[in-house]
Design a protein around this motif. Structure first.
Motif, PDB file in Angstrom:
ATOM      1  N   UNK B  99       0.981  -1.343  -0.235  1.00  0.00           N
ATOM      2  CA  UNK B  99       0.093   0.163   0.069  1.00  0.00           C
ATOM      3  C   UNK B  99       0.859   1.427  -0.176  1.00  0.00           C
ATOM      4  N   UNK B 134       4.730  15.304  14.173  1.00  0.00           N
ATOM      5  CA  UNK B 134       5.991  14.388  14.151  1.00  0.00           C
ATOM      6  C   UNK B 134       5.955  14.558  16.818  1.00  0.00           C
ATOM      7  N   UNK B 191       9.122   1.982   6.720  1.00  0.00           N
ATOM      8  CA  UNK B 191       8.301   1.777   8.509  1.00  0.00           C
ATOM      9  C   UNK B 191       7.755   0.848   9.411  1.00  0.00           C
ATOM     10  N   UNK B 192       8.314   0.842  10.431  1.00  0.00           N
ATOM     11  CA  UNK B 192       7.638   0.127  11.252  1.00  0.00           C
ATOM     12  C   UNK B 192       5.915   0.255  10.837  1.00  0.00           C
ATOM     13  N   UNK B 193       5.437   0.946  10.733  1.00  0.00           N
ATOM     14  CA  UNK B 193       4.390   1.762  11.100  1.00  0.00           C
ATOM     15  C   UNK B 193       3.664   3.138  10.073  1.00  0.00           C
ATOM     16  N   UNK B 194       2.269   2.969  10.265  1.00  0.00           N
ATOM     17  CA  UNK B 194       2.191   3.897   8.892  1.00  0.00           C
ATOM     18  C   UNK B 194       1.011   4.479   9.100  1.00  0.00           C
ATOM     19  N   UNK B 195       0.430   5.283   9.069  1.00  0.00           N
ATOM     20  CA  UNK B 195      -1.042   5.804   9.006  1.00  0.00           C
ATOM     21  C   UNK B 195      -1.845   7.383   7.713  1.00  0.00           C
ATOM     22  N   UNK B 196      -2.460   6.631   7.335  1.00  0.00           N
ATOM     23  CA  UNK B 196      -2.923   7.599   6.399  1.00  0.00           C
ATOM     24  C   UNK B 196      -3.884   8.545   6.149  1.00  0.00           C
ATOM     25  N   UNK B 197      -4.455   8.878   5.887  1.00  0.00           N
ATOM     26  CA  UNK B 197      -5.960   9.917   6.221  1.00  0.00           C
ATOM     27  C   UNK B 197      -6.039  10.551   4.884  1.00  0.00           C
ATOM     28  N   UNK B 198      -7.282  11.011   4.589  1.00  0.00           N
ATOM     29  CA  UNK B 198      -7.355  11.174   3.231  1.00  0.00           C
ATOM     30  C   UNK B 198      -8.411  12.285   3.568  1.00  0.00           C
ATOM     31  N   UNK B 227       6.381   5.538  11.624  1.00  0.00           N
ATOM     32  CA  UNK B 227       6.793   5.544  12.325  1.00  0.00           C
ATOM     33  C   UNK B 227       8.023   4.457  12.228  1.00  0.00           C
ATOM     34  N   UNK B 230       9.324   3.630  17.081  1.00  0.00           N
ATOM     35  CA  UNK B 230       8.270   4.512  17.542  1.00  0.00           C
ATOM     36  C   UNK B 230       8.286   6.022  17.303  1.00  0.00           C
ATOM     37  N   UNK B 231       9.558   6.178  16.322  1.00  0.00           N
ATOM     38  CA  UNK B 231       8.704   7.483  16.205  1.00  0.00           C
ATOM     39  C   UNK B 231       8.629   7.890  14.986  1.00  0.00           C
TER      40      UNK B 231
END
Lengths: 253, 253
Positions: B99, B134, B191-198, B227, B230-231
């Motif tokens: 993704x 951040x 990345x270990x973590x991803x955030x999506x906002x549309x 991330x 964790x950052x």
DNA sequence: TTGATGGGGTTGTATAGACTTACCTAGAGT
DNA sequence: ACTCTAGGTAAGTCTATACAACCCCATCAA
């Protein structure tokens, strides 16, 4: 100072927790911190005591405090910067969206009050484009519904659905003032497969009116198709005012 | 004082890695292990050397080995059992990382020709809003880049990124005409973590100009945060003309 | 045969101390 | 105004050591 306490099993702020639970010290430290964050005593963005200060307060070694803080950072509770300090991080872990959710739950989860209005409920015959979306031939019969969903009396979504009569023969007889299309369809059968496509559109005059928009504000449009047993059973077009909604999701990789 | 050769107080198996990268020892240990797992030398389900054996082999203290192994367990690479040992865990749950795609691949997959133009590449200091994204304090230094991506000479995306210097210290020195920020950042670390906002937005005049739009056409805006450990390391704002792009996905449930 | 016991190996936790690295600020010198 | 430098602070890492918890297995006794 305190050089005479070598023999003591360390009676500290944490001791009562120790009595309650034989949890490890670094977990107790984590608990000590998260509790203060949860209670609001340490607000978002505020600075935590330094590692050395926590060492003094809690009577544990710095490595133990460090591990607790490092894990809390990994969990996204705090952030740390070398030479600066440790700070309370995220206010609200964002909920998973873009899954298959009922907008009523969505609104209520956000503390809003939900109501909906049925605009249209009818049978139609598919034109070429729509038939293609259902992998059918033009002229096939489909049910068609249009609802408006309100959050505290502000329109949040136009929900337009086309439903295969084969899948939900009683669709038109439902009272969508009490239940909702999403719930009704989900109850018949959860979909085996889901397709989402998201557009940005400038709304037509009719949509503007339904959403009570002042001008041609950009809107999000989510088109969803669901499959059951390899057949398209529903095509939904959900239109949201851009200023009032967003899709989001967060996940680990 | 910067004593130039403080890297090798120990001559061990790890020394060559030390020379290549000034990574911390526990990271070198992780690398040592993951490499052997990746190469198949240590197969799935097989037992790793015990902590004490690794201590002897690698010439680091047990706490360092322990931290490496603990983190690898957190990442799902190995499993551990007290009193038993450490074992290789996952075969390849690498599924659906895609993704997170490079727009260049995206365009070329669709048969288009991709090129990009660097509009801006600079250092900035974060204001309150950006710092919050951040999980940092206002005033923190960030790298800032703006690129335009073209499909067959038609602008398809404004790519605006804010990158943590801590994560990518050489970000500003890159030649983003040949490589792309996405690839560069991904290469440093997925990345270990991803955030999506549309969102759906009506573009500002400047964005209209960059996208060569005739009028205030509705645009899709994807805000992505990634991330690592964790950052938050990156915040990207990607703006697409609504008429030229859509997001989509299909999956089984 | 069955059950208890104990020793050895392995991970889990905790400590004190030292050194390193990064950030910030105040002051000095342009 | 601007840059540079020095010092202070706080997190980041690493070590050596100790003990605890746990599992497995061999041994021994009922």
């Amino acid at each position: 100072m305190a050089s005479d306490t070598d023999t003591l099993p360390r009676r500290t702020v944490l001791s009562d927790l120790t009595a309650a639970r034989p949890a490890s010290r670094y977990e107790q430290v984590k608990h000590y911190i998260t509790e203060r964050i949860a209670s609001g005593e340490w607000g978002v963005g505020s600075r935590l005591p330094s590692e050395n200060e926590l060492v003094e307060t809690l009577g544990v070694s710095r490595m133990t405090v460090h591990r607790a803080l490092r894990e809390l950072m990994g969990e996204g509770i705090v952030t740390r910067a070398q030479g600066v300090g440790t700070f309370v991080a995220r206010p609200a872990p964002r909920a998973e969206v873009l899954e298959l959710r009922d907008i009523a739950d969505d609104i209520q989860a956000g503390g809003g009050r939900h109501r909906s209005r049925v605009v249209l409920l009818e049978t139609i015959r598919a034109d070429g484009h729509l038939a293609l979306a259902f992998d059918q031939r033009p002229g096939v019969k489909l049910f068609h519904s249009v609802l408006i969903h309100y959050e505290d009396d502000t329109p949040l979504q136009i929900e337009e659905r086309f439903v295969s009569p084969h899948f939900a023969p009683d669709y038109l007889d439902q009272d969508f003032a009490t239940t909702h299309p999403h719930r009704y369809l989900f109850q018949i059968s959860p979909p085996h497969e889901v397709e989402h496509v998201i557009f940005a559109v400038t709304p037509e005059a009719e949509q503007q009116a339904l959403l009570e928009l002042d001008g041609p504000e950009a809107c999000l449009q989510l088109v969803r198709r669901t499959w059951v047993e390899g057949r398209v059973v529903m095509r939904g077009v959900f239109t949201y005012p851009g200023s009032r909604y967003s899709f989001g999701g967060r996940r680990q990789t």
